[in-house]
Design an enzyme around this catalytic site. Structure first.
Site, short mmCIF file in Angstrom:
data_model
loop_
_atom_site.label_atom_id
_atom_site.label_comp_id
_atom_site.label_asym_id
_atom_site.label_seq_id
_atom_site.Cartn_x
_atom_site.Cartn_y
_atom_site.Cartn_z
N THR A 78 -6.04 6.03 -14.44
CA THR A 78 -7.38 5.49 -14.66
C THR A 78 -8.05 5.30 -13.59
O THR A 78 -7.73 5.94 -12.43
CB THR A 78 -7.29 4.43 -15.58
OG1 THR A 78 -8.60 3.86 -16.12
CG2 THR A 78 -6.86 3.07 -14.89
N ASN A 79 -9.27 4.76 -13.55
CA ASN A 79 -9.98 4.46 -12.39
C ASN A 79 -10.86 3.07 -12.39
O ASN A 79 -10.42 2.15 -13.32
CB ASN A 79 -11.20 5.61 -12.17
CG ASN A 79 -11.98 5.44 -13.27
OD1 ASN A 79 -12.69 4.70 -13.55
ND2 ASN A 79 -11.89 6.67 -14.09
N ARG A 80 -11.37 2.66 -11.27
CA ARG A 80 -11.83 1.41 -11.06
C ARG A 80 -13.28 1.02 -11.88
O ARG A 80 -13.72 -0.16 -11.73
CB ARG A 80 -12.17 1.19 -9.67
CG ARG A 80 -11.09 1.10 -8.85
CD ARG A 80 -11.23 0.70 -7.47
NE ARG A 80 -10.24 1.06 -6.36
CZ ARG A 80 -9.32 0.14 -6.33
NH1 ARG A 80 -9.15 -0.91 -6.67
NH2 ARG A 80 -8.47 0.63 -5.23
#
Ligand code: C5P
Length: 398
Positions: free
Chosen positions: A209-211
């Protein structure tokens, strides 16, 4: 602002009644005159003295003052109010409102009210989900009662679910929205907003995933809805609750987001692509947890489909706004994306700017279209959203 507005604040007997104190303060601070009316049971949860002090008026509970026989006129209250707001509204009071039962001053005031009425339900998750409650809310909505959706989260019972009273700030903002004519400027229009991070599974346990927290996309969805637009918010992973008036479709992967966004774009007047979509996803998802060994591990990744570019191909004369998050050669990269994805304008975030980027409540962006760039100062994401929607409105009017 609520300056000079008369708000009849109804408080019913639920544990969330304590939040009515903070709500009353916010309404008074925004300039409203607040008259509190409580059900007899509500007095068990929050004292009349607290509410009288915060609202700067004696509160009302009984039909008559038992001391001197003075009549508390629900008819007069109904005429005085510009808005009746019931917060918290218990399942019991919602049911009585639906059926026209008039066995306390709050309910007789409701039946006499000539002004708009809003309710903020609060109750246990099972009571909220019960068909009886849901049908009552449906009926009230059909009759024009505005409903401030409850939040999901931990409830007084210790259970987790939907039924927690919306935070006082959200209720106060909702009330302001009801009085705010600006929100009508987009009524009849419909938009798709993508927001949040996608989740790409590697195996049943791990994912990529990402931030992204979704804050900017949610602020945009809220602003579009505030101005009267219909909004489908296609949301990846986020901790945020659904903004008032927004329809949320929850997705996990980039592929699911693609399907949901393309489907929602069918009947829409435009889209705002704010999601942080994974560019790569594992070529195959292991059906069992991948066991560790002493060797290093490589996971083959394949490209995902570009949602913005696909909507750009389908858009015809409709409006499409994208985002770009760059760390170098910001302007050049953003301008290239504007063309590649067939966007009307692109909102450039630079991670080099202090106060901009992931998780923070402020942002500093540049709006880029084919005629040039407008750099906005650092401001709250809600204001950035308002500026972006202003730009969208001006393009829709062309
Ligand atoms: O190409 P890049 O990912 O930098 O472009 C960012 C813009 O494209 C954002 O508006 C983002 O929401 C959108 N996007 C998309 N689908 C993808 C990748 C990006 O909609 N697969």
């Amino acid at each position: 602002m609520l300056s000079g507005k008369h708000i009849l604040l109804g408080i019913t007997g639920g544990i969330a009644a304590y939040k009515a104190a903070a709500l009353c303060r916010l309404l008074v601070k925004a300039g409203a005159e607040v008259q509190v009316v409580m059900t007899p049971l509500a007095k068990q949860f929050i004292t009349p003295l607290t509410m009288a002090t915060l609202s700067r008026r004696p509160i009302l509970v009984e039909f008559f003052d038992p001391e001197n026989g003075a009549w508390n006129s629900h008819v007069r209250l109904g005429e005085w109010a510009d808005l009746m707001l019931i917060a918290p509204a218990t399942a019991n009071t919602l049911a009585k409102m639906t059926h026209g039962i008039a066995d306390n001053l709050l309910l007789t005031s409701y039946l006499s009210a000539r002004c708009p009425v809003a309710v903020a339900p609060a109750m246990d998750l099972d009571m909220y989900a019960h068909t009886a409650t849901q049908e009552n809310l449906q009926t009230l909505r059909r009759r024009g009662v505005a409903v401030v959706e409850p939040d999901s989260g931990e409830l007084a019972s210790g259970l987790e679910g939907k039924g927690r009273l919306a935070e006082p700030e959200r209720i106060a903002a909702f009330v302001e929205g009801l009085f705010d004519e600006k929100k009508k400027s987009l009524s009849g229009k419909r938009f798709v907003v993508t927001a949040g991070a996608t989740i790409e599974p590697i195996d049943p346990v791990r994912y990529i995933t990402n931030r992204s927290t979704g804050k900017m996309g949610y602020a945009l969805a809220a602003e579009l809805a505030r101005r009267g637009a219909g909004v489908t918010l296609v949301s990846g992973r986020t901790q945020l609750s659904v903004p008032q008036g927004v329809e949320r479709v929850e997705v996990e992967t980039a592929a699911e987001m693609y399907e949901a966004a393309v489907a929602a774009f069918e009947g829409a007047d435009g889209g705002v692509m704010c999601a942080a979509v994974a560019d790569y996803t594992p070529a195959a998802v292991a059906d069992r947890k991948i066991k560790k060994s002493d060797d290093d591990l490589s996971i083959p990744l394949k490209r995902t489909r570009d949602i913005a570019a696909e909507l750009g191909r389908r858009k015809g004369g409709r409006l499409l706004v994208g985002f770009a998050l760059e760390t170098d050669h910001e302007g050049e990269h953003a301008a290239a994306k504007l063309e590649r994805k067939n966007l009307d304008f692109i909102v450039l975030n630079s991670l080099r700017d202090a106060g901009a980027g992931f998780g923070v409540d402020t942002n500093r962006v540049t709006l880029i279209d084919r005629s040039g760039a407008e750099r906005l100062p650092l401001m709250p994401k809600s204001e950035v959203a308002a500026r972006i929607v202003d730009r969208m409105e001006s393009l829709l009017l062309k």
